[in-house]
Enzyme design. Structure first.
Site, PDB file in Angstrom:
ATOM      1  CE  LYS A   1      -1.740   2.742   2.752  1.00  0.00           C
ATOM      2  NZ  LYS A   1      -1.714   4.090   1.991  1.00  0.00           N
TER       3      LYS A   1
ATOM      4  CD  GLU B   1      -3.104   8.109   2.152  1.00  0.00           C
ATOM      5  OE1 GLU B   1      -2.291   7.322   1.886  1.00  0.00           O
ATOM      6  OE2 GLU B   1      -3.708   8.617   3.093  1.00  0.00           O
TER       7      GLU B   1
ATOM      8  N   GLY C   1       7.155   5.404   7.917  1.00  0.00           N
ATOM      9  CA  GLY C   1       6.227   6.637   7.824  1.00  0.00           C
ATOM     10  C   GLY C   1       6.315   7.344   9.250  1.00  0.00           C
TER      11      GLY C   1
ATOM     12  CB  ILE D   1       6.369   8.946  15.508  1.00  0.00           C
ATOM     13  CG1 ILE D   1       6.930   8.045  16.877  1.00  0.00           C
ATOM     14  CG2 ILE D   1       5.847  10.015  15.819  1.00  0.00           C
ATOM     15  CD1 ILE D   1       8.014   8.544  17.620  1.00  0.00           C
TER      16      ILE D   1
ATOM     17  CB  THR E   1       1.107   6.180  10.988  1.00  0.00           C
ATOM     18  OG1 THR E   1       0.833   7.546  10.759  1.00  0.00           O
ATOM     19  CG2 THR E   1       0.273   5.233  10.165  1.00  0.00           C
ATOM     20  N   GLY E   2       2.922   4.658  13.110  1.00  0.00           N
ATOM     21  CA  GLY E   2       3.689   3.511  13.520  1.00  0.00           C
ATOM     22  C   GLY E   2       3.245   2.845  15.151  1.00  0.00           C
TER      23      GLY E   2
ATOM     24  CD  GLU F   1      13.521   1.301   8.759  1.00  0.00           C
ATOM     25  OE1 GLU F   1      14.092   2.527   9.130  1.00  0.00           O
ATOM     26  OE2 GLU F   1      14.004   0.076   8.712  1.00  0.00           O
TER      27      GLU F   1
ATOM     28  CB  CYS G   1      13.232   9.781   7.502  1.00  0.00           C
ATOM     29  SG  CYS G   1      14.456   8.767   6.537  1.00  0.00           S
TER      30      CYS G   1
ATOM     31  CD  GLU H   1       9.872  13.568  11.147  1.00  0.00           C
ATOM     32  OE1 GLU H   1       8.742  12.825  11.322  1.00  0.00           O
ATOM     33  OE2 GLU H   1      10.700  12.713  10.596  1.00  0.00           O
TER      34      GLU H   1
END
Ligand SMILES: NC(=O)c1ccc[n+]([C@@H]2O[C@H](COP(=O)([O-])OP(=O)(O)OC[C@H]3O[C@@H](n4cnc5c(N)ncnc54)[C@H](O)[C@@H]3O)[C@@H](O)[C@H]2O)c1
Ligand SMILES: C[N+](C)(C)CC=O
Length: 492
Positions: A178, A181, A231, A233, A235-236, A253, A287, A388
């Site tokens: 995925k 988007e 992606g 943090i 979302t991680g 990552e 990143c 970030e």
């Protein structure tokens, strides 16, 4: 440029629309024009792709295909990427706004990643153990993990995809990818190249859609054995929770807030040049960008002056203009986030040495442009130093001792990467040893290549991509023991 692209999902070897018929417009960040319309898949499409990958893994030939043959297919993908490099670079620049030179460089790196893992495919055969048991065979073999969900970000769309696709295919896994988007175009093109290279149906599936639907379905599904995510943090963290249902293997990552330590004895011009490159490449949307500049107090003023002088000459514009050095940010939403961080910096009392707004050039008004910005007078407790922003922003802090420099460098929840500039190589090694990061560059910044591992300490992630460790992420390790002279134990 004429582009040959089927704008669809790729599930079980077929190019298909979303079952719902929904679509999404892909926007050019340079001028907000619609550059493509792609299917917007949801959970139903994702389940179908997972089922295809499950079937291809459990009952298909791919996991048992000789590793040399899998390697040959992965090598063929590299060759096709090289053949279509110009078209891929064009699509990447169109989608992300980055310059064509950057995109061409990405495509070279990407082909290199496929070549690297093609070579490793048949060099992962396991080992014989010196068994302590007489008359026995003890061996370790490496097997594919199974069905892999792969979720990628928008800043290096195809590069980050290649770090996942190449090792997963080389080791005999099946997968569902995925892409972000916002930037799916080069990944779509690469799935067509993978089909052309001979990846069997069901082995590699592509589902285009949002994180909350497609990404979440991949993360929660009991039929997915591993999630590899690149992606942010937050979302991680969500993925970690969603993946806990069937205790999936996880490779994360995540972000960084990377220090770049400049000692007074550094090669001044080199350090200035690399400090700029380390942040403003791809408008700071990297990143590992060296956004926290930590400069020895005695050279602070001269160093900042040299940075500002160069920043004022930056050529900002279209990624397709040969003269452009820095393109736009990715989206209106991201531009607003960067603007908010600059506002925070102002409120926190930092001083803007250059930038701090949008460019006035009338030609750039339709794009998501932001000026390269340098904050001085920063301290480690400020949000702009700790969070970030993922944009073209440098914060400058100062130090007076080596110990203080390392302390400031490590004062972060992140631990992705960092740099040290000095001509004292022993001091550089001492600092590198103390810096809690997955990568430390000495007199260099932001360099990566397929042979060396990439990943983060602390909250910058779990696991490693690239290098031999990148292949280990996609394999299970099994110990097989055979007793050649079995005898009953007579214990019970
Ligand atoms: N460590 C690295 O190597 C590396 C490399 C590139 C980017 N990054 C990080 O990526 C971030 C920028 O990328 P981004 O804005 O696309 O990140 P993001 O976390 O917003 O999105 C990344 C991907 O996750 C998907 N996603 C969103 N919500 C999800 C959910 N609930 N479940 C599953 N998937 C979901 C998105 O659709 C996208 O495909 C930055 O933090 C950057 O540091 C890290
Ligand atoms: C990992 N890298 C540096 C290629 C891209 C990070 O955003």
């Amino acid at each position: 440029m004429d582009v040959n692209l089927t704008l669809k999902n790729y599930i079980n070897g077929e190019w298909v629309d979303a079952k719902s018929g929904e679509t999404r417009d892909i926007i050019n960040p340079y001028n907000q024009e619609v550059i493509a319309t792609v299917p917007e898949a949801d959970e139903t499409d994702t389940k179908e792709a997972i089922a295809a990958a499950r079937e291809a893994f459990d009952n298909g030939e791919w996991p048992e295909t000789p590793a040399t043959e899998r390697g040959a297919i992965v090598r063929r993908i590299a060759e096709l990427i090289e053949r279509d490099k110009e078209e891929l670079a064009y699509l990447e620049s169109l989608d992300t706004g980055k310059t064509m030179d950057e995109s061409r460089g990405d495509m070279d790196d990407i082909a290199g990643v496929f070549r690297y893992y093609a070579e490793l495919a048949d060099k992962n055969g396991g080992e014989l153990i010196d068994s302590p048991v007489p008359n026995s065979v003890s061996k370790v073999v490496h097997e594919p993990v199974g069905v892999c969900g792969q979720i990628t970000p928008w800043n290096y769309p195809l590069l980050q995809a290649s770090w996942k696709l190449a090792p997963a295919l080389a080791t005999g896994n099946t997968l569902i990818m995925k892409p972000s988007e916002i930037t799916p175009l080069t990944t779509i093109k690469t799935f067509a190249l993978m089909e052309e290279a001979g990846v069997p149906k069901g082995v590699a599936n592509l589902v285009l859609g949002a994180g909350a639907t497609v990404g979440n379905e991949l993360s929660t599904s009991n039929d997915v054995d591993l999630i590899s995510f690149t992606g942010g943090i937050e979302t991680g963290k969500k993925i970690m929770q969603a993946a806990s249902g069937n205790v999936k293997k996880l490779a994360l990552e995540l972000g960084g807030k990377n220090p770049n330590v400049i000692f007074a004895d550094a090669d001044f011009d080199l350090a200035v040049d690399q400090a700029l490159n380390g942040v403003f490449f791809h408008a700071g949307q990297i990143c590992s960008a060296g956004t926290r500049l930590i400069v020895e107090e005695s050279i602070h003023d001269a160093f900042v002056e040299a940075l500002v002088e160069r920043v004022k000459k930056f050529r900002i514009g279209s990624g397709f203009d040969e003269d452009t050095q820095m393109g736009p940010l990715i989206s209106a939403e991201h531009l607003a986030k960067v603007e908010k961080y600059v506002e925070t910096g102002r409120k926190e009392g930092a001083t803007i040495a250059v930038g701090g707004g949008r460019p006035e050039d009338p030609e750039l008004q339709n794009g998501f442009f932001y000026l390269p910005t340098i904050f001085t007078g920063c301290t480690t407790d400020m949000n702009i130093v700790q969070e970030e922003a993922f944009g073209p922003i440098i914060t400058v802090e100062t130090f007076t001792s080596e110990q203080e420099a390392v302390k400031l460098a490590n004062d972060s929840i992140y631990g992705l990467a960092g740099g040290v500039f000095t001509q004292d190589t022993v001091k550089a090694e001492r600092c590198a040893a103390k810096m809690r990061m997955g990568t430390v560059w000495i007199n260099e910044f932001n360099l990566y290549f397929p042979h060396a591992p990439w990943g983060g300490y602390k909250q910058s992630g779990i696991g490693r991509e690239l290098g031999r460790l990148g292949i280990e992420e996609y394999t299970e390790t099994k110990h097989i023991f055979q007793n050649l002279k079995p005898e009953p134990l007579h214990w019970f």
